[in-house]
Design an enzyme around this catalytic site. Sequence first.
Site, PDB file in Angstrom:
ATOM      1  N   HIS A 262      49.336  -3.289 -30.912  1.00 12.50           N
ATOM      2  CA  HIS A 262      48.714  -3.403 -29.896  1.00 12.50           C
ATOM      3  C   HIS A 262      47.332  -4.105 -30.064  1.00 12.50           C
ATOM      4  CE1 HIS A 262      47.083  -1.606 -25.799  1.00 12.50           C
ATOM      5  NE2 HIS A 262      45.868  -1.832 -26.710  1.00 12.50           N
ATOM      6  N   GLU A 263      46.492  -3.915 -30.997  1.00 11.35           N
ATOM      7  CA  GLU A 263      45.049  -4.343 -31.220  1.00 11.35           C
ATOM      8  C   GLU A 263      45.060  -5.649 -31.777  1.00 11.35           C
ATOM      9  OE1 GLU A 263      42.963  -2.652 -29.673  1.00 11.35           O
ATOM     10  OE2 GLU A 263      43.855  -0.670 -30.004  1.00 11.35           O
TER      11      GLU A 263
ATOM     12  N   HIS B  24      45.372  -7.879 -28.690  1.00 13.18           N
ATOM     13  CA  HIS B  24      44.112  -8.449 -28.265  1.00 13.18           C
ATOM     14  C   HIS B  24      43.554  -9.252 -29.128  1.00 13.18           C
ATOM     15  CE1 HIS B  24      43.763  -5.261 -25.238  1.00 13.18           C
ATOM     16  NE2 HIS B  24      43.896  -4.397 -25.998  1.00 13.18           N
TER      17      HIS B  24
ATOM     18  N   GLU C 271      44.897  -6.530 -21.493  1.00 11.03           N
ATOM     19  CA  GLU C 271      45.809  -5.464 -21.866  1.00 11.03           C
ATOM     20  C   GLU C 271      47.273  -6.128 -21.851  1.00 11.03           C
ATOM     21  OE1 GLU C 271      44.016  -3.014 -22.622  1.00 11.03           O
ATOM     22  OE2 GLU C 271      45.768  -1.858 -23.243  1.00 11.03           O
TER      23      GLU C 271
END
Lengths: 495, 495
Positions: free
Chosen positions: A262-263, A266, A292
């Site tokens: 997830h990170e 980003h 997101e």
Amino acid sequence: MKKEIILLKKYQKDIVLLNYLENLLDWDTETYMPKDGARSRSEQNAFISELIYKNLTSNNLFNLLQHLKNSKIKGIDKLLVERLYRKVERKRKIPEKLVRELSKTKILATMHWREAKKENNFKKFEPYLKKIVEIKKQESSLIGLKGHPYNSLLDEFEEGMTTEKLKSLFSKLKNKLIILHRKIEESKLYKNDLNNVYNIKLDSEKLKKFCKDVSNRIGLKEENSRTDISPHPFSQIIGLNDVRITTNYNHGGLSPFTSVLHESGHGIYDLNLPKKYLYTVLYDAPSYGAHESQSKFWEDMVGKSRPFWIYYFPKFNKEFKLNMNFKDLYRYANQATKNPIRIDSDEIAYCLHIILRFELETGLIDGSIKVKDLPNIWNKKMREYLNIKPKNDSEGVLQDIHWSHASIGYFPSYAIGVIYSSQLYRKMLMDKKNIELNVEKGDFKGVTNWLKKNFHEYGNTLTAEEIMKKACKEGLNPDIFIKYLNKKYSEIYEL
Amino acid sequence: MKKEIILLKKYQKDIVLLNYLENLLDWDTETYMPKDGARSRSEQNAFISELIYKNLTSNNLFNLLQHLKNSKIKGIDKLLVERLYRKVERKRKIPEKLVRELSKTKILATMHWREAKKENNFKKFEPYLKKIVEIKKQESSLIGLKGHPYNSLLDEFEEGMTTEKLKSLFSKLKNKLIILHRKIEESKLYKNDLNNVYNIKLDSEKLKKFCKDVSNRIGLKEENSRTDISPHPFSQIIGLNDVRITTNYNHGGLSPFTSVLHESGHGIYDLNLPKKYLYTVLYDAPSYGAHESQSKFWEDMVGKSRPFWIYYFPKFNKEFKLNMNFKDLYRYANQATKNPIRIDSDEIAYCLHIILRFELETGLIDGSIKVKDLPNIWNKKMREYLNIKPKNDSEGVLQDIHWSHASIGYFPSYAIGVIYSSQLYRKMLMDKKNIELNVEKGDFKGVTNWLKKNFHEYGNTLTAEEIMKKACKEGLNPDIFIKYLNKKYSEIYEL
């Protein structure tokens, strides 16, 4: 006009540099700061945010922007002026007194939210949340966008999005998600899993290596990023070619690995922003939903996909001695657990969690819901949407930090991001027929490049909807997300 | 007057907070920043230093200070105004143009110094050092203190100290140090050691534990400090109750441990500054020599003392299987190596290194020495003072980073700190008869408390000389340092 543009860029650069400093402070607070440094840190934070506010709302900048807006500039300069004007105008609508009041209230609210959550006592948080809602209502009327009063808050996170649009979109989505969940609940595999709970314990030192490996494959390298440990995973841009992500190995199962995916999503977005716009408002994502969409793309679309696990399954099985077959591990990674906690939810429940919060927030802002009634309404909706009952308010209405941070209007961006990510993934598969074969071999370069070209490289020169229209030929479309979920879960649970 | 004092404190606080931000940037650059973040970081640094300069030299602050200086304030407020006025007045004497020029030159000089050192080619550094010396001469005449032109540079680091005083003091000191070194060279033990070189290799994981242990005993705790790894050891204050020190395990022998003692000495000083003066110029050391006296106190006076090694010797011997007797390890820790490198020097050679640099710097500033002649003069003096010949300029005139950072006038503070530390240690032993018995048991609390009470707690309310007069009943006195060295080394080398 050239001199004014140079001056504007100087103002811009100062603000961006201050933002990066603020990010470094936040990163340090969560990762390495010694405990007793906290008091001093909060003074540093207050100082920096005041400086940013002052720079952003200064008459010098505003007058310059107005002057340039009415002049004959064009191209990127024009765009820069427009995007920055939008931001500055919004900030200037809120008087410094209210900003200070909110900022004080946030500190108190966060403190009391922490206690309330720990002690499972909503009453402790209630007066502070009430105050925050009041200030946010004032903010909304000061911003004064048309339609539902929530629009003015939403607009900070999702330019151009309206409550009206989201209401209709979410209500359709909600029903379909509920139906899918019910179907899964009735499946044999789901029932089997209930009696056969996988409680996978993964050695964190070994898992760290997998985290580094996957993050590397996504495009985060030692030279331009680092991964540290913090209580809650996050991603920060510290400067050009410097992003920092975190994860946490206290959480069990796959979650540290999922967080890194997830990170990293980003992170790679920030690393791939168009460098020619560095130190301007254009070197950014156009919205929180846009950001997101990138984290969810890697966490869900790639990281919970069959090809992804075809690559990692044998390695996990060997390294952790899991003794599982592919089907079980793949289902485990996609388990429809209907968790009462948003961040631990499966892909179906996740959006239901967001919709629930959206309904509560809009109600709080238009006055149809009172703060004191939140716990009851929360639990009622939980039963309705997820067919579960939170054990207590700590795993119910008190679970998220957002409200104590006054981030009302933020939650919808999560769902928007999820939907965007499913649209982008589908389009990528259409563009690059064989891309999943590479993913099966652990080669994600094609994926990263496709995202870079079709999403990252626009920076903030277009709105999120405009980027989506360029990339996917249409804006936000939940039907694709629903189709994706139905297909995926039908296979996994043999519906 | 109260309103003005409140405003002054606000200005002060902003500057201090900016300083702490700058410190955090520096700490991050040296410890965790990904390599490719460097370009962006240099922009952040330039931005912050400009902001600090602007705040410190602003007319608002200066006018307020002048107004307050001529008003009837007293006590701490008066002191605050005086100390800050001194600093601001100095800064304002140097025009922004020259500050910018120096700052650009420093970047280029540092870049070329690195290359010159790597390639052992002084010529590469020469033109940039020449430029720096020119700017520093201009700075000196703008500051315009009486006496030798070097006084104006010295004053930035050591308030009230003069070149004239140091010349006479250093020349006496120099002769005595040279004599002591010669005596040692003729001793049997020294000659024996030459054929019997101890090349102690200490496992860094085990050494890390000793570093943590000693730092903890000095008073740095997990809650208020941390120790990281960086190319060159340093100490930084990041805020109240937040100091960061670093060390480096690539250096062999005891040096990582010694560095931690040194940096912990800086760290505990910062942690013990008087909290009531936080965010003012009074929450600081009065001079660089004062700060260095604290690091040297722990590194040399304590960390190279017999009682200290009585505690650590059996532990080192056991953990690292050194198989040495106490006498040899103690001599090893104090080896008179006459190293050509300042930072690797023993206690005698260290001050000779400093005196050499002082003589060169004063010559550069008064014009009696030319930059191009530095390598020759360096090597000549090296032979004269230490009876050694540097292999090349990289381990000679190019060894220190200071000149490329334009820190001309800084070196004397090291020697001043060393001398102060010997005076403080002697006075502590007079005050606390049995304190070394506690050190032998690993209990340093009495030492830390004595330093806190007699040194740290003054902050910047007195000059370094004034603090010394309070603590030791006299100012800088090299005789005590000489006596200390003679006694110690006579015992160690059985002279």
